[in-house]
Design a protein around this motif. Structure first.
Motif, PDB file in Angstrom:
ATOM      1  N   VAL A  26      12.349   6.253  -0.053  1.00 21.41           N
ATOM      2  CA  VAL A  26      12.282   5.317  -1.182  1.00 21.41           C
ATOM      3  C   VAL A  26      12.554   3.891  -0.707  1.00 21.41           C
ATOM      4  O   VAL A  26      11.875   2.937  -1.096  1.00 21.41           O
ATOM      5  CB  VAL A  26      13.283   5.722  -2.286  1.00 21.41           C
ATOM      6  N   VAL A  27      13.554   3.748   0.154  1.00 22.16           N
ATOM      7  CA  VAL A  27      13.887   2.421   0.684  1.00 22.16           C
ATOM      8  C   VAL A  27      12.759   1.887   1.566  1.00 22.16           C
ATOM      9  O   VAL A  27      12.383   0.711   1.483  1.00 22.16           O
ATOM     10  CB  VAL A  27      15.212   2.474   1.482  1.00 22.16           C
ATOM     11  N   LEU A  28      12.184   2.764   2.390  1.00 18.37           N
ATOM     12  CA  LEU A  28      11.153   2.320   3.331  1.00 18.37           C
ATOM     13  C   LEU A  28       9.854   1.939   2.635  1.00 18.37           C
ATOM     14  O   LEU A  28       9.180   0.986   3.040  1.00 18.37           O
ATOM     15  CB  LEU A  28      10.897   3.411   4.373  1.00 18.37           C
ATOM     16  N   ASN A  30       9.146  -0.367  -6.318  1.00 20.96           N
ATOM     17  CA  ASN A  30       7.909   0.327  -6.658  1.00 20.96           C
ATOM     18  C   ASN A  30       8.181   1.790  -7.004  1.00 20.96           C
ATOM     19  O   ASN A  30       7.638   2.331  -7.973  1.00 20.96           O
ATOM     20  CB  ASN A  30       6.932   0.231  -5.489  1.00 20.96           C
ATOM     21  N   ALA A  31       9.045   2.444  -6.209  1.00 26.06           N
ATOM     22  CA  ALA A  31       9.359   3.857  -6.441  1.00 26.06           C
ATOM     23  C   ALA A  31      10.122   4.047  -7.750  1.00 26.06           C
ATOM     24  O   ALA A  31       9.839   4.967  -8.524  1.00 26.06           O
ATOM     25  CB  ALA A  31      10.173   4.405  -5.270  1.00 26.06           C
ATOM     26  N   LEU A  32      11.110   3.179  -8.012  1.00 27.43           N
ATOM     27  CA  LEU A  32      11.886   3.285  -9.251  1.00 27.43           C
ATOM     28  C   LEU A  32      11.018   3.006 -10.477  1.00 27.43           C
ATOM     29  O   LEU A  32      11.142   3.676 -11.501  1.00 27.43           O
ATOM     30  CB  LEU A  32      13.070   2.317  -9.209  1.00 27.43           C
ATOM     31  N   ARG A  33      10.141   2.006 -10.381  1.00 25.21           N
ATOM     32  CA  ARG A  33       9.239   1.715 -11.490  1.00 25.21           C
ATOM     33  C   ARG A  33       8.385   2.936 -11.796  1.00 25.21           C
ATOM     34  O   ARG A  33       8.150   3.277 -12.962  1.00 25.21           O
ATOM     35  CB  ARG A  33       8.347   0.521 -11.156  1.00 25.21           C
ATOM     36  N   TYR A  40       4.246   4.001 -13.783  1.00 23.86           N
ATOM     37  CA  TYR A  40       3.230   3.198 -13.089  1.00 23.86           C
ATOM     38  C   TYR A  40       3.668   2.847 -11.670  1.00 23.86           C
ATOM     39  O   TYR A  40       4.806   2.448 -11.441  1.00 23.86           O
ATOM     40  CB  TYR A  40       2.933   1.921 -13.874  1.00 23.86           C
ATOM     41  N   TYR A  41       2.736   2.995 -10.737  1.00 27.20           N
ATOM     42  CA  TYR A  41       2.991   2.771  -9.317  1.00 27.20           C
ATOM     43  C   TYR A  41       1.989   1.754  -8.782  1.00 27.20           C
ATOM     44  O   TYR A  41       0.798   1.795  -9.127  1.00 27.20           O
ATOM     45  CB  TYR A  41       2.837   4.106  -8.571  1.00 27.20           C
TER      46      TYR A  41
END
Length: 289
Positions: A259-261, A266-269, A275-276
């Motif tokens: 997720v960090v990388l 974007n991942a949390l959204r 939506y991504y």
């Protein structure tokens, strides 16, 4: 020359940035079950370690040996010439784990327990409360898994985004190499490695941890005695249960690193709104999972 950042934005040589399209990637059922699992697994892990501390050892077979030793893991404190120390024995190999396993807490008032207080719910030794918390969230996990399975069968998410197909298996080595080089795809659908990871967790580890948990219940043993035979004994089921828990923790750690990388925003959204931000020019493959 152009580069793609973790959020799916292309930066061209002249400094002009092009954002990829926002695609609807996570259905509402996927998002709700994702966060429910996250909460449930947190409480299951810490309450499970509380239960484990009641007898911090793992065995293979139907019972713990008395005249023989069938333990594959044991955490216990021992008196030594330098005072009490905590030791963890794994497959016969003994390690001094004082301060973390078997003996933890301040030196002037050590606690002789498998896992330290900060890793259990409740923090003090209370098997009864640990079992209540564990069983409650175990049924939350089972119920959420049932909802996810039914919804995924109805909307096609299971077959489209989780079950591995021959083309996914063929693309898996290439995708693994791309991840090792920190090159991540930002498309509408999951990559082969993502599908493989989710398939193992959702279709192998989750069912396995539920079934081994049921096998340790005397009531379920009476109703479904074949469960004990499948797993080779209640002690073996307990050991498998513990190992699967460790694998889920490992998946969580890798998941958070990824997720960090790839871009935490974007991942949390994606897991909040659905939506991504895909990379520019990503294939318009349909996916609501």
């Amino acid at each position: 020359m152009a580069s793609i950042d973790a959020g799916g934005t292309v930066t061209h040589g002249g400094g002009r940035a092009t954002k990829g399209p926002l695609v609807y990637r996570q259905a509402i059922v996927t998002r709700v079950t994702h966060w429910t699992w996250a909460v449930a697994l947190f409480f299951l892990l810490l309450s499970g370690l509380q239960i484990f501390n009641a007898h911090p050892a793992l065995y293979v077979g139907h019972e713990s040996g008395f005249e023989y030793d069938n333990a594959i893991l044991r955490m216990q404190a021992e008196n030594t010439p330098d005072g009490p120390r905590g030791f963890t024995t794994v497959f016969g190999q003994k390690f001094d784990t004082t301060g973390l396993f078997a003996m933890s807490g301040p030196p002037e008032r050590p606690a002789f327990r498998g896992f330290p207080a900060w890793a259990t719910i409740p923090s003090f030794q209370d098997l009864a409360t640990g079992r209540v918390v564990h069983f409650f969230f175990a049924w939350v996990l089972v119920g959420t898994l049932a909802v996810w399975l039914i919804a995924s069968l109805v909307n096609g998410h299971l077959w489209r985004d989780v079950v591995l197909r021959p083309r996914d298996l063929r693309g898996l080595p290439r995708d693994i190499l791309a991840h090792l080089r920190f090159r991540f795809a930002h498309g509408r659908s999951y990559s082969p490695l993502q599908k493989a990871a989710y398939f193992v967790v959702l279709c192998v580890l989750f069912p396995l941890i539920v079934l081994t948990g049921l096998t340790m219940s005397p009531g379920m043993d009476a109703a479904w005695p074949w469960l004990v035979d499948i797993f080779g004994g209640r002690q073996t089921a307990r050991t498998i249960h513990f190992i699967v828990m460790a694998l889920l923790v490992l998946f969580f750690v890798v998941h958070m690193v990824m997720v960090v990388l790839v871009g935490p925003f974007n991942a949390l959204r994606s897991m909040i709104t659905g939506y991504y931000r895909a990379r520019p020019g990503a294939a318009e493959e349909q996916s609501d999972g």
